[in-house]
Design a protein around this motif. Structure first.
Motif, PDB file in Angstrom:
ATOM      1  N   GLY A 100       0.904 -28.419 -13.530  1.00 49.76           N
ATOM      2  CA  GLY A 100       1.414 -26.887 -13.077  1.00 49.76           C
ATOM      3  C   GLY A 100       0.319 -25.939 -13.231  1.00 49.76           C
ATOM      4  O   GLY A 100       0.110 -25.285 -12.435  1.00 49.76           O
ATOM      5  N   GLY A 101      -0.606 -26.421 -14.395  1.00 46.49           N
ATOM      6  CA  GLY A 101      -1.819 -25.408 -14.489  1.00 46.49           C
ATOM      7  C   GLY A 101      -3.076 -26.134 -13.759  1.00 46.49           C
ATOM      8  O   GLY A 101      -4.295 -25.461 -14.113  1.00 46.49           O
ATOM      9  N   LYS A 102      -2.940 -26.898 -12.762  1.00 47.16           N
ATOM     10  CA  LYS A 102      -3.920 -27.449 -11.957  1.00 47.16           C
ATOM     11  C   LYS A 102      -5.125 -28.017 -12.572  1.00 47.16           C
ATOM     12  O   LYS A 102      -6.322 -27.661 -12.416  1.00 47.16           O
ATOM     13  CB  LYS A 102      -4.436 -26.220 -10.911  1.00 47.16           C
ATOM     14  CG  LYS A 102      -3.284 -25.837 -10.058  1.00 47.16           C
ATOM     15  CD  LYS A 102      -3.746 -24.751  -9.061  1.00 47.16           C
ATOM     16  CE  LYS A 102      -2.535 -23.919  -8.297  1.00 47.16           C
ATOM     17  NZ  LYS A 102      -1.778 -24.882  -7.667  1.00 47.16           N
ATOM     18  N   ASP A 103      -4.871 -28.623 -13.693  1.00 50.69           N
ATOM     19  CA  ASP A 103      -5.720 -29.338 -14.509  1.00 50.69           C
ATOM     20  C   ASP A 103      -5.686 -30.946 -14.562  1.00 50.69           C
ATOM     21  O   ASP A 103      -5.157 -31.311 -15.422  1.00 50.69           O
ATOM     22  CB  ASP A 103      -5.676 -29.047 -16.001  1.00 50.69           C
ATOM     23  CG  ASP A 103      -6.907 -29.247 -16.912  1.00 50.69           C
ATOM     24  OD1 ASP A 103      -7.719 -30.008 -16.475  1.00 50.69           O
ATOM     25  OD2 ASP A 103      -6.774 -28.973 -17.997  1.00 50.69           O
TER      26      ASP A 103
ATOM     27  N   THR B  35       6.167 -28.969  -8.191  1.00 49.24           N
ATOM     28  CA  THR B  35       5.800 -27.464  -8.366  1.00 49.24           C
ATOM     29  C   THR B  35       6.140 -26.754  -7.373  1.00 49.24           C
ATOM     30  O   THR B  35       6.145 -25.549  -7.252  1.00 49.24           O
ATOM     31  CB  THR B  35       3.975 -27.567  -8.193  1.00 49.24           C
ATOM     32  OG1 THR B  35       3.707 -28.159  -6.977  1.00 49.24           O
ATOM     33  CG2 THR B  35       3.324 -28.422  -9.383  1.00 49.24           C
TER      34      THR B  35
ATOM     35  N   TYR C  42       6.433 -24.430 -16.605  1.00 47.12           N
ATOM     36  CA  TYR C  42       6.013 -23.742 -17.689  1.00 47.12           C
ATOM     37  C   TYR C  42       4.382 -23.553 -17.634  1.00 47.12           C
ATOM     38  O   TYR C  42       3.724 -22.753 -18.213  1.00 47.12           O
ATOM     39  CB  TYR C  42       6.303 -24.324 -19.061  1.00 47.12           C
ATOM     40  CG  TYR C  42       6.043 -23.624 -20.386  1.00 47.12           C
ATOM     41  CD1 TYR C  42       6.819 -22.430 -20.828  1.00 47.12           C
ATOM     42  CD2 TYR C  42       5.122 -24.060 -21.278  1.00 47.12           C
ATOM     43  CE1 TYR C  42       6.514 -21.835 -21.951  1.00 47.12           C
ATOM     44  CE2 TYR C  42       4.975 -23.468 -22.556  1.00 47.12           C
ATOM     45  CZ  TYR C  42       5.576 -22.376 -22.645  1.00 47.12           C
ATOM     46  OH  TYR C  42       5.311 -21.764 -24.038  1.00 47.12           O
ATOM     47  N   GLY C  43       3.743 -24.640 -17.173  1.00 50.61           N
ATOM     48  CA  GLY C  43       2.376 -24.759 -17.034  1.00 50.61           C
ATOM     49  C   GLY C  43       1.780 -23.644 -16.173  1.00 50.61           C
ATOM     50  O   GLY C  43       0.585 -23.052 -16.369  1.00 50.61           O
ATOM     51  N   ALA C  44       2.673 -23.366 -15.098  1.00 50.67           N
ATOM     52  CA  ALA C  44       2.145 -22.551 -14.013  1.00 50.67           C
ATOM     53  C   ALA C  44       2.848 -21.016 -14.608  1.00 50.67           C
ATOM     54  O   ALA C  44       2.474 -19.917 -13.697  1.00 50.67           O
ATOM     55  CB  ALA C  44       2.770 -22.927 -12.836  1.00 50.67           C
ATOM     56  N   HIS C  45       3.315 -20.586 -15.705  1.00 46.55           N
ATOM     57  CA  HIS C  45       3.820 -19.655 -16.257  1.00 46.55           C
ATOM     58  C   HIS C  45       4.868 -18.977 -15.049  1.00 46.55           C
ATOM     59  O   HIS C  45       4.593 -17.695 -14.950  1.00 46.55           O
ATOM     60  CB  HIS C  45       2.716 -18.593 -16.404  1.00 46.55           C
ATOM     61  CG  HIS C  45       1.727 -18.882 -17.488  1.00 46.55           C
ATOM     62  ND1 HIS C  45       0.866 -17.903 -18.199  1.00 46.55           N
ATOM     63  CD2 HIS C  45       1.914 -20.055 -18.283  1.00 46.55           C
ATOM     64  CE1 HIS C  45       0.383 -18.469 -19.167  1.00 46.55           C
ATOM     65  NE2 HIS C  45       0.769 -19.761 -19.270  1.00 46.55           N
TER      66      HIS C  45
ATOM     67  N   ARG D 172       2.677 -30.211 -17.493  1.00 44.49           N
ATOM     68  CA  ARG D 172       2.142 -28.866 -17.688  1.00 44.49           C
ATOM     69  C   ARG D 172       0.613 -28.737 -17.258  1.00 44.49           C
ATOM     70  O   ARG D 172       0.224 -27.903 -16.654  1.00 44.49           O
ATOM     71  CB  ARG D 172       2.058 -28.607 -19.375  1.00 44.49           C
ATOM     72  CG  ARG D 172       3.512 -28.223 -19.734  1.00 44.49           C
ATOM     73  CD  ARG D 172       3.548 -27.844 -21.294  1.00 44.49           C
ATOM     74  NE  ARG D 172       3.597 -29.123 -22.073  1.00 44.49           N
ATOM     75  CZ  ARG D 172       3.035 -29.344 -23.390  1.00 44.49           C
ATOM     76  NH1 ARG D 172       1.803 -28.534 -23.856  1.00 44.49           N
ATOM     77  NH2 ARG D 172       2.950 -30.427 -24.003  1.00 44.49           N
ATOM     78  N   SER D 173       0.000 -29.925 -17.339  1.00 40.56           N
ATOM     79  CA  SER D 173      -1.360 -29.866 -17.023  1.00 40.56           C
ATOM     80  C   SER D 173      -1.567 -29.799 -15.341  1.00 40.56           C
ATOM     81  O   SER D 173      -2.365 -28.785 -14.631  1.00 40.56           O
ATOM     82  CB  SER D 173      -2.251 -31.065 -17.290  1.00 40.56           C
ATOM     83  OG  SER D 173      -2.143 -31.120 -18.738  1.00 40.56           O
TER      84      SER D 173
END
Length: 460
Positions: A82-85, A9, A303-306, A79-80
């Motif tokens: 990166g999106g902190k999921d 990240t 991409y997950g973090a935009h 992606r998850s």
């Protein structure tokens, strides 16, 4: 484990290099044991090596299942993350394990029933018996290869590329050591080569399973309590996995078509030379594949973090590094092609094989020039979950440009075996830059979309 997450990240350039080199080592080892199969099988004669060439496309399809599921899981997990999921990341890994388990049961049942007919349809002819010896063993124990590909992808998705590399090292080194023992010492021939491959993969599966389920020191938690069946997760994984697997199917179809055309133009020795030559070409493609696989994870996280800037940097930086290295390796292939080809001539049954392989290498080395542009573009699409775009690139490159141009140059224009090789190289060049153009257009659209999202958030 937080170091690995910070890596994927963080700075894309640093992440690409750190993720890519262990992948290169892993792939080098995998290619080395694939090449070892070819070298040792070459000692059984050109018919045996040609038989391996006829099984290889089917083998690629099945391995594509494992790699496709691995790519699908890797993309969604990255992606998850990166999106902190983390919850979705854990669940995605478990869903991919379940899907692979089902495929490990279904795939052998289907393939083994139709294997002989498929090989005959592919033109195996007098080599069909040898091809069955190898193929039956591989497909009965295909679960070891599928799970080896998946578990290493799960480790890579969280940035744990070094341990994924260690597991692949176990597979490769063990296979190289036991290959000649199974083939010649135990006198198991083609079946021995196949047994060495699946047994080595099984050991790597056990090593990775120990880290994930016994030692439990991975970032991802693959415990039963983390599993919550969701159709959306299956769909997200398959959105990348199915196109990725279809890409291997397409490349296998291309290999079948090339084998058939080569058989018509030149015969069994030429098929054997093409099989061996492509193994060498694939060996030289390792740096590009390493950067491409690293991009899948880094692009997914970005991409997950935009984060458009990180996504673009990962794309362009990987292509630049891959291009420089591939040019150097291509020159080595051209200059040292006679010496490289000699490794297949240790047997009295080799005949004119080394000369034919050297000819293949000199022409197919040009594959390496354009490959970074096409392959990295495909992997970016996989990383962001748009596997259908990656499939489109592969379909256009392999079935439209490579296959058609090989036919035109080989048959219509009367170029024979040299024409076939020139056609496939030219097709690869056109197809790769077609994919590169699509990736550039996609990145522009992403930049606009992310920018609009930020503007909406600022207004709020």
């Amino acid at each position: 484990m937080s170091k690995n997450i910070d890596l994927i990240t963080g700075d894309p350039k640093k992440a690409i290099v750190k993720l890519a080199w262990p992948m290169m080592v892993s792939m080098l080892l995998i290619m080395a044991y694939n090449l070892a199969d070819s070298i040792w099988i070459a000692g059984l004669g050109s018919d045996a090596l040609a038989a391996l060439g006829f099984v290889t496309p089917l083998f690629m399809i099945v391995i594509g299942l494992g790699n496709g599921l691995g790519a699908g899981a890797n993309s969604l997990i990255a992606r998850s993350i990166g999106g902190k999921d983390k919850k979705t990341a854990d669940n995605a890994a478990l869903h991919s394990v379940l899907i692979t388990f089902i495929l490990s049961i279904v795939t052998p049942i289907i393939l083994l029933f139709f294997l002989k007919d498929i090989l005959i349809l592919m033109g195996a002819g007098s080599t069909v018996g040898l091809a069955l010896e190898y193929g039956n063993v591989i497909f009965i124990f295909i679960f070891s290869l599928l799970f080896s590909a998946l578990l290493s992808s799960i480790l890579r998705s969280e940035g744990d590329v070094k341990r994924a590399m260690y597991a692949m090292a176990v597979t490769a080194i063990l296979n190289i050591v036991i290959d000649p023992i199974f083939i010649y010492t135990l006198n198991w021939g083609m079946a021995g080569a196949a047994l060495a491959t699946v047994f080595s993969a099984l050991i790597s599966c056990l090593v990775m399973a120990y880290w994930i389920w016994v030692k439990k020191d991975t970032y991802l938690s693959l415990s039963r309590s983390s599993f919550n069946y969701k159709g959306k997760i299956v769909k997200d994984i398959l959105n990348v996995a199915i196109p990725s697997t279809a890409e291997m199917l397409i490349m296998s179809i291309l290999a079948v078509l090339m084998n058939a055309m080569i058989m018509i133009v030149s015969g069994t020795i030429a098929v054997a030379a093409y099989t061996a030559g492509m193994r060498i070409v694939q060996l030289c493609m390792i740096p590009i594949l390493g950067f491409g696989t690293a991009v899948l994870t880094v692009a997914g996280a970005a991409y997950g973090a935009h984060n458009y800037d990180k996504l673009k940097t990962a794309f362009t930086y990987s292509i630049k590094l891959g291009f420089v290295l591939s040019i150097g390796l291509g020159l080595i292939m051209v200059i040292f092609s006679p010496q490289i080809a000699q490794i297949f001539s240790y047997s009295d049954t080799a005949g004119g094989l080394p000369e034919a392989i050297a000819q293949v290498l000199q022409i197919l080395s040009f594959f390496l020039v354009d490959m970074p542009f096409g392959l990295v573009s495909s992997m970016v699409f996989q990383g962001v979950g748009k596997g259908h775009m990656s499939l489109l690139i592969t379909m256009c490159r392999s079935l439209i440009f490579e296959a058609i141009l090989a036919y035109l140059f080989g048959f219509v224009f009367g170029g024979g075996i040299i024409g076939l090789y020139i056609g496939i190289v030219l097709g690869s060049f056109i197809g790769s830059f077609f994919g590169f153009g699509l990736a550039i257009l996609f990145l522009k659209a992403v930049k606009k979309r992310f920018s609009n999202n930020y503007k909406k958030e600022d207004k709020k």
